[in-house]
Design an enzyme around this catalytic site. Structure first.
Site, PDB file in Angstrom:
ATOM      1  N   GLU A 165      26.027  44.644  36.200  1.00 52.22           N
ATOM      2  CA  GLU A 165      26.130  45.659  37.236  1.00 52.22           C
ATOM      3  C   GLU A 165      26.913  46.859  36.700  1.00 52.22           C
ATOM      4  O   GLU A 165      28.155  46.816  36.654  1.00 52.22           O
ATOM      5  CB  GLU A 165      26.883  45.104  38.451  1.00 52.22           C
ATOM      6  CG  GLU A 165      26.240  43.906  39.084  1.00 52.22           C
ATOM      7  CD  GLU A 165      26.672  43.741  40.535  1.00 52.22           C
ATOM      8  OE1 GLU A 165      25.804  43.830  41.407  1.00 52.22           O
ATOM      9  OE2 GLU A 165      27.873  43.566  40.781  1.00 52.22           O
ATOM     10  N   HIS A 217      33.503  40.619  39.803  1.00 49.81           N
ATOM     11  CA  HIS A 217      32.840  41.796  40.388  1.00 49.81           C
ATOM     12  C   HIS A 217      33.662  43.044  40.112  1.00 49.81           C
ATOM     13  O   HIS A 217      34.895  43.013  40.132  1.00 49.81           O
ATOM     14  CB  HIS A 217      32.644  41.606  41.896  1.00 49.81           C
ATOM     15  CG  HIS A 217      31.751  42.653  42.476  1.00 49.81           C
ATOM     16  ND1 HIS A 217      32.232  43.900  42.825  1.00 49.81           N
ATOM     17  CD2 HIS A 217      30.421  42.674  42.708  1.00 49.81           C
ATOM     18  CE1 HIS A 217      31.209  44.629  43.265  1.00 49.81           C
ATOM     19  NE2 HIS A 217      30.098  43.905  43.200  1.00 49.81           N
TER      20      HIS A 217
HETATM   21  P1  PGA Z   1      25.008  47.930  45.736  1.00 43.24           P
HETATM   22  O1  PGA Z   1      26.111  46.832  45.300  1.00 43.24           O
HETATM   23  O2  PGA Z   1      23.706  47.207  45.840  1.00 43.24           O
HETATM   24  O3  PGA Z   1      25.504  48.464  47.052  1.00 43.24           O
HETATM   25  O4  PGA Z   1      24.993  48.955  44.660  1.00 43.24           O
HETATM   26  C1  PGA Z   1      25.805  45.845  44.367  1.00 43.24           C
HETATM   27  C2  PGA Z   1      26.995  44.973  44.104  1.00 43.24           C
HETATM   28  O5  PGA Z   1      28.129  45.457  44.132  1.00 43.24           O
HETATM   29  O6  PGA Z   1      26.849  43.761  43.857  1.00 43.24           O
END
Ligand code: PGA
Length: 233
Positions: A155, A86
């Site tokens: 992401e 992450h």
């Molecule tokens: P968010 O976070 O939906 O608050 O943008 C997503 C994540 O970090 O997995």
């Protein structure tokens, strides 16, 4: 569709128990899979058919790693899924690709389901598609992209927790490129909300979403699961 909630450093043990209990009442269609990643101290023996995963763990059974948890602490609660790579661990906690690969290999060896996150920073995004893909490709280094229990989550760092979302066309472009690197299910994450989730589900090569802030309200996350139930692809 895969619908995953990353609860990050939120919800106490008691709040998480209530969260999982409420969410467990949501109807989950055959093609829908729901995962929840609670804070480490909120892991528990949940009475649920949802998949509960760890946000992080050290690649060890147990030992002298102050502040970390190991395999035995996950086994205590029958946890067999883990989130790795992450961006907050990479960029805030300073986890290197080497350390992430070590974790990946350890938990793969243990047969864990791994949700592996990749994504470019704003500077790569601003430098264009080539720079973006080159940066993300480095995050695949050392990773067994054919591991059968792998799910990848794309992401973009600049979209996480900011309310900024790439266009649907941008998501489609990146996802179609990332599918060339691994045929594993591919989630989109970064400011997924109740009002954009349906459009995101419908983007080609999107197999689900990883949701942070908008998942903290269980009724919202539950609604996202219900929308996923209605998507057939
Ligand atoms: P968010 O976070 O939906 O608050 O943008 C997503 C994540 O970090 O997995």
């Amino acid at each position: 569709m895969i619908v995953a909630a990353n609860l990050k450093t939120n919800l106490t043990r008691q709040e998480t128990l209530e969260y999982v209990e409420t969410l467990s009442n949501t109807n989950i269609a055959q093609g829908t899979k729901v995962l929840v990643f609670p804070a480490t101290s909120s892991l528990n023996s949940f009475n649920t058919s949802l998949t509960i995963g760890a946000q992080n763990a050290y690649p060890t059974k147990n030992g002298a790693f102050t502040g970390e948890i190991g395999l035995v602490h996950l086994q205590e609660f029958n946890i067999k899924s883990i989130l790795l790579g992450h961006s907050e661990r990479r960029h805030i906690l300073g986890e290197t690709q080497e350390k992430i690969v070590e974790k990946f290999n350890f938990f793969k060896e243990q047969g864990f389901e791994i949700v592996y996150c990749v994504g470019e920073r704003l500077q790569e995004r601003e430098a264009g598609l080539e720079a973006t893909l080159a940066y993300i490709q480095k995050q695949y280094e050392g990773i067994d992209t054919s591991y059968e229990k792998l799910t990848v989550a794309y992401e973009p760092v600049w979209a996480i927790g900011t309310g900024l979302v790439p266009t649907l066309v941008d998501i489609e472009t990146i996802h179609s490129e990332l599918k060339k690197l691994s045929s594993a299910p591919l989630l989109y994450g970064g400011s997924v909300k109740l009002n954009n989730v349906k459009d995101i589900y419908n983007v080609p090569n999107v197999d689900g979403v990883l949701v942070g802030s908008a998942a903290l309200e269980v009724k919202d996350f539950s609604a996202m699961v219900e929308i996923a139930n209605s998507i057939s692809k």
